[in-house]
Design a protein around this motif. Structure first.
Motif, PDB file in Angstrom:
ATOM      1  N   GLU A   1       0.790  -1.218   0.000  1.00  0.00           N
ATOM      2  CA  GLU A   1       0.000   0.000   0.000  1.00  0.00           C
ATOM      3  C   GLU A   1       0.831   1.281   0.000  1.00  0.00           C
ATOM      4  OE1 GLU A   1      -1.412   1.212   4.236  1.00  0.00           O
ATOM      5  OE2 GLU A   1      -1.523  -0.960   4.095  1.00  0.00           O
ATOM      6  N   PHE A   2       2.127   1.193   0.168  1.00  0.00           N
ATOM      7  CA  PHE A   2       2.922   2.402   0.278  1.00  0.00           C
ATOM      8  C   PHE A   2       3.705   2.674  -1.000  1.00  0.00           C
ATOM      9  CE2 PHE A   2       6.627   4.946   1.177  1.00  0.00           C
ATOM     10  CZ  PHE A   2       6.058   6.001   1.849  1.00  0.00           C
ATOM     11  N   SER A   3       3.644   3.909  -1.432  1.00  0.00           N
ATOM     12  CA  SER A   3       4.499   4.365  -2.525  1.00  0.00           C
ATOM     13  C   SER A   3       4.970   5.774  -2.181  1.00  0.00           C
ATOM     14  CB  SER A   3       3.766   4.331  -3.859  1.00  0.00           C
ATOM     15  OG  SER A   3       2.644   5.185  -3.819  1.00  0.00           O
ATOM     16  N   TRP A   4       5.956   6.254  -2.917  1.00  0.00           N
ATOM     17  CA  TRP A   4       6.501   7.589  -2.668  1.00  0.00           C
ATOM     18  C   TRP A   4       5.388   8.613  -2.814  1.00  0.00           C
ATOM     19  CZ3 TRP A   4      10.553   8.858  -0.160  1.00  0.00           C
ATOM     20  CH2 TRP A   4      11.125  10.130  -0.276  1.00  0.00           C
ATOM     21  N   PRO A   5       5.265   9.552  -1.883  1.00  0.00           N
ATOM     22  CA  PRO A   5       4.183  10.541  -1.954  1.00  0.00           C
ATOM     23  C   PRO A   5       4.161  11.277  -3.300  1.00  0.00           C
ATOM     24  CG  PRO A   5       5.321  10.673   0.150  1.00  0.00           C
ATOM     25  CD  PRO A   5       6.123   9.746  -0.714  1.00  0.00           C
ATOM     26  N   ALA A   6       3.071  11.153  -4.013  1.00  0.00           N
ATOM     27  CA  ALA A   6       2.941  11.752  -5.348  1.00  0.00           C
ATOM     28  C   ALA A   6       3.060  13.272  -5.312  1.00  0.00           C
ATOM     29  CB  ALA A   6       1.611  11.342  -5.971  1.00  0.00           C
ATOM     30  N   GLU A   7       2.667  13.885  -4.206  1.00  0.00           N
ATOM     31  CA  GLU A   7       2.693  15.342  -4.109  1.00  0.00           C
ATOM     32  C   GLU A   7       4.077  15.882  -3.758  1.00  0.00           C
ATOM     33  OE1 GLU A   7       1.985  13.732  -0.040  1.00  0.00           O
ATOM     34  OE2 GLU A   7       1.135  13.286  -1.995  1.00  0.00           O
ATOM     35  N   SER A   8       5.037  14.994  -3.548  1.00  0.00           N
ATOM     36  CA  SER A   8       6.380  15.430  -3.167  1.00  0.00           C
ATOM     37  C   SER A   8       7.082  16.118  -4.325  1.00  0.00           C
ATOM     38  CB  SER A   8       7.212  14.228  -2.709  1.00  0.00           C
ATOM     39  OG  SER A   8       8.524  14.643  -2.440  1.00  0.00           O
TER      40      SER A   8
ATOM     41  N   ALA B   1       1.079   3.102   8.321  1.00  0.00           N
ATOM     42  CA  ALA B   1       1.175   2.563   6.953  1.00  0.00           C
ATOM     43  C   ALA B   1       2.612   2.116   6.646  1.00  0.00           C
ATOM     44  CB  ALA B   1       0.700   3.595   5.933  1.00  0.00           C
ATOM     45  N   LEU B   2       3.584   2.904   7.088  1.00  0.00           N
ATOM     46  CA  LEU B   2       4.979   2.504   6.901  1.00  0.00           C
ATOM     47  C   LEU B   2       5.280   1.211   7.657  1.00  0.00           C
ATOM     48  CD1 LEU B   2       7.026   5.837   7.195  1.00  0.00           C
ATOM     49  CD2 LEU B   2       6.646   4.466   5.145  1.00  0.00           C
ATOM     50  N   ILE B   3       4.824   1.140   8.900  1.00  0.00           N
ATOM     51  CA  ILE B   3       5.077  -0.059   9.703  1.00  0.00           C
ATOM     52  C   ILE B   3       4.438  -1.287   9.064  1.00  0.00           C
ATOM     53  CG2 ILE B   3       4.593  -1.171  11.932  1.00  0.00           C
ATOM     54  CD1 ILE B   3       5.030   1.640  13.216  1.00  0.00           C
ATOM     55  N   ARG B   4       3.212  -1.147   8.571  1.00  0.00           N
ATOM     56  CA  ARG B   4       2.563  -2.280   7.882  1.00  0.00           C
ATOM     57  C   ARG B   4       3.346  -2.693   6.635  1.00  0.00           C
ATOM     58  NH1 ARG B   4      -1.991   0.651   9.115  1.00  0.00           N
ATOM     59  NH2 ARG B   4      -2.138   1.488   7.024  1.00  0.00           N
TER      60      ARG B   4
ATOM     61  N   THR C   1      14.979  -3.161  11.960  1.00  0.00           N
ATOM     62  CA  THR C   1      15.565  -1.979  12.587  1.00  0.00           C
ATOM     63  C   THR C   1      14.733  -0.742  12.263  1.00  0.00           C
ATOM     64  OG1 THR C   1      17.771  -2.944  12.501  1.00  0.00           O
ATOM     65  CG2 THR C   1      17.648  -0.559  12.786  1.00  0.00           C
ATOM     66  N   ALA C   2      14.269  -0.652  11.018  1.00  0.00           N
ATOM     67  CA  ALA C   2      13.414   0.474  10.618  1.00  0.00           C
ATOM     68  C   ALA C   2      12.126   0.489  11.433  1.00  0.00           C
ATOM     69  CB  ALA C   2      13.098   0.390   9.130  1.00  0.00           C
ATOM     70  N   ARG C   3      11.552  -0.679  11.648  1.00  0.00           N
ATOM     71  CA  ARG C   3      10.320  -0.792  12.431  1.00  0.00           C
ATOM     72  C   ARG C   3      10.548  -0.309  13.868  1.00  0.00           C
ATOM     73  NH1 ARG C   3       9.969  -5.740  11.768  1.00  0.00           N
ATOM     74  NH2 ARG C   3       9.009  -5.708   9.722  1.00  0.00           N
TER      75      ARG C   3
END
Length: 137
Positions: free
Chosen positions: A72-79, A131-134, A97-99
């Motif tokens: 479900e995660f992709s780079w923010p389109a509005e960035s 969302a990142l953690i998932r 480690t990221a989690r």
């Protein structure tokens, strides 16, 4: 300007981190991210003067997850800042480690959580963290 929204890259600190990552050779980017995540996982990063800053950790994990192409995660389109591409394999150890790092910087008793003055913005920001953690699972 500071923080200007609840998105993963909606702070000057996050944008500065991603822009600086573009200056690093692609083969060295994953190592730079790993160093930041290791530090946040070990220390907790619970103050406005901590290093790395929570916004840097969030941005580092966003870069990591976007490069993993997970669900479900992709780079923010509005960035306005393009995704820095990483080379090499993102190991389960780095993902774990990221989690841990992300959980440490976003604890509900911590500085980042309490820095939000608007409950709705806080909820939106935390939903982005979740969302990142998932995506790391």
């Amino acid at each position: 300007m500071g923080t200007f929204g609840s998105g993963l890259l909606d702070s000057d600190t996050a944008i500065d981190f991603v822009e600086a990552l573009h200056e690093v050779p692609p083969k060295a980017r994953l190592k730079q991210i790993t160093v930041i995540l290791d530090s946040a996982a070990a220390s907790g990063t619970q103050s406005v003067q901590a290093s790395p800053l929570p916004e840097e950790v969030v941005a580092a994990v966003a870069v990591l997850v976007a490069n993993m192409n997970q669900g479900e995660f992709s780079w923010p389109a509005e960035s306005d800042v393009p995704l820095p591409l990483l080379t090499g394999t993102i190991s389960p150890t780095v993902a774990n480690t990221a989690r841990v790092a992300l959980s440490n910087v976003s604890r509900k008793d911590g500085w980042w959580w309490n820095s939000w003055v608007d409950d709705q913005e806080r909820a939106l920001a935390y939903a982005n963290i979740e969302a990142l953690i998932r995506a790391l699972d």
